[in-house]
Design a protein around this motif. Structure first.
Motif, PDB file in Angstrom:
ATOM      1  N   THR A  81       0.813  -1.216   0.000  1.00  0.00           N
ATOM      2  CA  THR A  81       0.000   0.000   0.000  1.00  0.00           C
ATOM      3  C   THR A  81       0.852   1.275   0.000  1.00  0.00           C
ATOM      4  O   THR A  81       0.453   2.276  -0.592  1.00  0.00           O
ATOM      5  CB  THR A  81      -0.972  -0.008   1.189  1.00  0.00           C
ATOM      6  OG1 THR A  81      -1.827   1.118   1.094  1.00  0.00           O
ATOM      7  CG2 THR A  81      -0.256   0.049   2.514  1.00  0.00           C
ATOM      8  N   CYS A  91      -7.035   6.392  -1.446  1.00  0.00           N
ATOM      9  CA  CYS A  91      -7.178   5.318  -0.468  1.00  0.00           C
ATOM     10  C   CYS A  91      -8.202   4.270  -0.890  1.00  0.00           C
ATOM     11  O   CYS A  91      -7.958   3.064  -0.796  1.00  0.00           O
ATOM     12  CB  CYS A  91      -7.555   5.910   0.885  1.00  0.00           C
ATOM     13  SG  CYS A  91      -7.750   4.697   2.183  1.00  0.00           S
ATOM     14  N   LYS A  92      -9.357   4.712  -1.360  1.00  0.00           N
ATOM     15  CA  LYS A  92     -10.415   3.777  -1.738  1.00  0.00           C
ATOM     16  C   LYS A  92      -9.962   2.860  -2.875  1.00  0.00           C
ATOM     17  O   LYS A  92     -10.219   1.655  -2.865  1.00  0.00           O
ATOM     18  CB  LYS A  92     -11.649   4.567  -2.163  1.00  0.00           C
ATOM     19  CG  LYS A  92     -12.898   3.765  -2.288  1.00  0.00           C
ATOM     20  CD  LYS A  92     -14.063   4.688  -2.586  1.00  0.00           C
ATOM     21  CE  LYS A  92     -15.355   4.067  -2.162  1.00  0.00           C
ATOM     22  NZ  LYS A  92     -16.486   4.962  -2.361  1.00  0.00           N
ATOM     23  N   ARG A  94      -6.775   2.176  -3.615  1.00  0.00           N
ATOM     24  CA  ARG A  94      -5.712   1.304  -3.089  1.00  0.00           C
ATOM     25  C   ARG A  94      -6.305   0.090  -2.407  1.00  0.00           C
ATOM     26  O   ARG A  94      -5.853  -1.045  -2.600  1.00  0.00           O
ATOM     27  CB  ARG A  94      -4.843   2.061  -2.075  1.00  0.00           C
ATOM     28  CG  ARG A  94      -3.900   3.044  -2.662  1.00  0.00           C
ATOM     29  CD  ARG A  94      -2.834   3.466  -1.670  1.00  0.00           C
ATOM     30  NE  ARG A  94      -3.307   3.905  -0.376  1.00  0.00           N
ATOM     31  CZ  ARG A  94      -3.521   5.167  -0.019  1.00  0.00           C
ATOM     32  NH1 ARG A  94      -3.322   6.132  -0.887  1.00  0.00           N
ATOM     33  NH2 ARG A  94      -3.922   5.463   1.190  1.00  0.00           N
ATOM     34  N   LYS A  95      -7.343   0.315  -1.610  1.00  0.00           N
ATOM     35  CA  LYS A  95      -7.999  -0.801  -0.915  1.00  0.00           C
ATOM     36  C   LYS A  95      -8.563  -1.812  -1.901  1.00  0.00           C
ATOM     37  O   LYS A  95      -8.416  -3.026  -1.725  1.00  0.00           O
ATOM     38  CB  LYS A  95      -9.134  -0.290  -0.024  1.00  0.00           C
ATOM     39  CG  LYS A  95      -8.688   0.323   1.256  1.00  0.00           C
ATOM     40  CD  LYS A  95      -9.916   0.719   2.064  1.00  0.00           C
ATOM     41  CE  LYS A  95      -9.560   1.282   3.393  1.00  0.00           C
ATOM     42  NZ  LYS A  95     -10.761   1.645   4.169  1.00  0.00           N
ATOM     43  N   ARG A  99      -7.241  -5.598  -2.251  1.00  0.00           N
ATOM     44  CA  ARG A  99      -8.205  -6.662  -1.954  1.00  0.00           C
ATOM     45  C   ARG A  99      -8.298  -7.651  -3.115  1.00  0.00           C
ATOM     46  O   ARG A  99      -8.274  -8.865  -2.922  1.00  0.00           O
ATOM     47  CB  ARG A  99      -9.576  -6.058  -1.670  1.00  0.00           C
ATOM     48  CG  ARG A  99     -10.613  -7.099  -1.286  1.00  0.00           C
ATOM     49  CD  ARG A  99     -11.939  -6.487  -0.951  1.00  0.00           C
ATOM     50  NE  ARG A  99     -11.816  -5.517   0.130  1.00  0.00           N
ATOM     51  CZ  ARG A  99     -12.439  -4.341   0.151  1.00  0.00           C
ATOM     52  NH1 ARG A  99     -13.240  -3.997  -0.839  1.00  0.00           N
ATOM     53  NH2 ARG A  99     -12.282  -3.522   1.160  1.00  0.00           N
TER      54      ARG A  99
END
Length: 117
Positions: A81, A91-92, A94-95, A99
């Motif tokens: 990350t 951020c969203k 990257r998540k 995932r």
């Protein structure tokens, strides 16, 4: 008393009589009717653009940036990350990328190919 003993002996021996009439049907025929007859179509060659397009939610906007900085899809699968953060990916996104790369490594998810009409 002798009648109760005879009933218990029949139950133990497996000759339950009326109890057998209420047993549920076997599970196997019900499961066989549920299976799908259409196999899902997956991408044969998965690269960074195909992977990000499969993730969706606007993540595919970073395809050019990730291809130029990371280069290889196998390197994307092990990217952490902090490196994605340094590339300026929100951020969203990257998540979502992390995932789905984890799911891909475990073999639980693959990007689908677009259906040809």
């Amino acid at each position: 008393m002798a009648l109760a003993a005879k009933c218990w002996m029949r139950l133990i021996a497996g000759g339950g009589g009326a109890a057998r009439a209420f047993s549920p049907p076997p599970l196997l025929p019900r499961i066989a009717n549920v299976r799908s007859y259409h196999a899902p179509i997956y991408e044969v060659k998965v690269g960074i653009p195909e992977f990000l397009k499969g993730v969706g939610n606007g993540v595919e906007a970073h395809a050019a940036k990730l291809e130029s900085e990371i280069g290889d899809f196998q390197k994307l699968l092990v990217t952490r990350t902090l490196r994605l953060k340094k590339l300026g990916i929100p951020c969203k996104h990257r998540k979502l990328i992390l995932r789905y790369t984890h799911k891909y490594r475990l073999g639980l998810w693959r990007p689908r190919a677009e259906v040809q009409k």
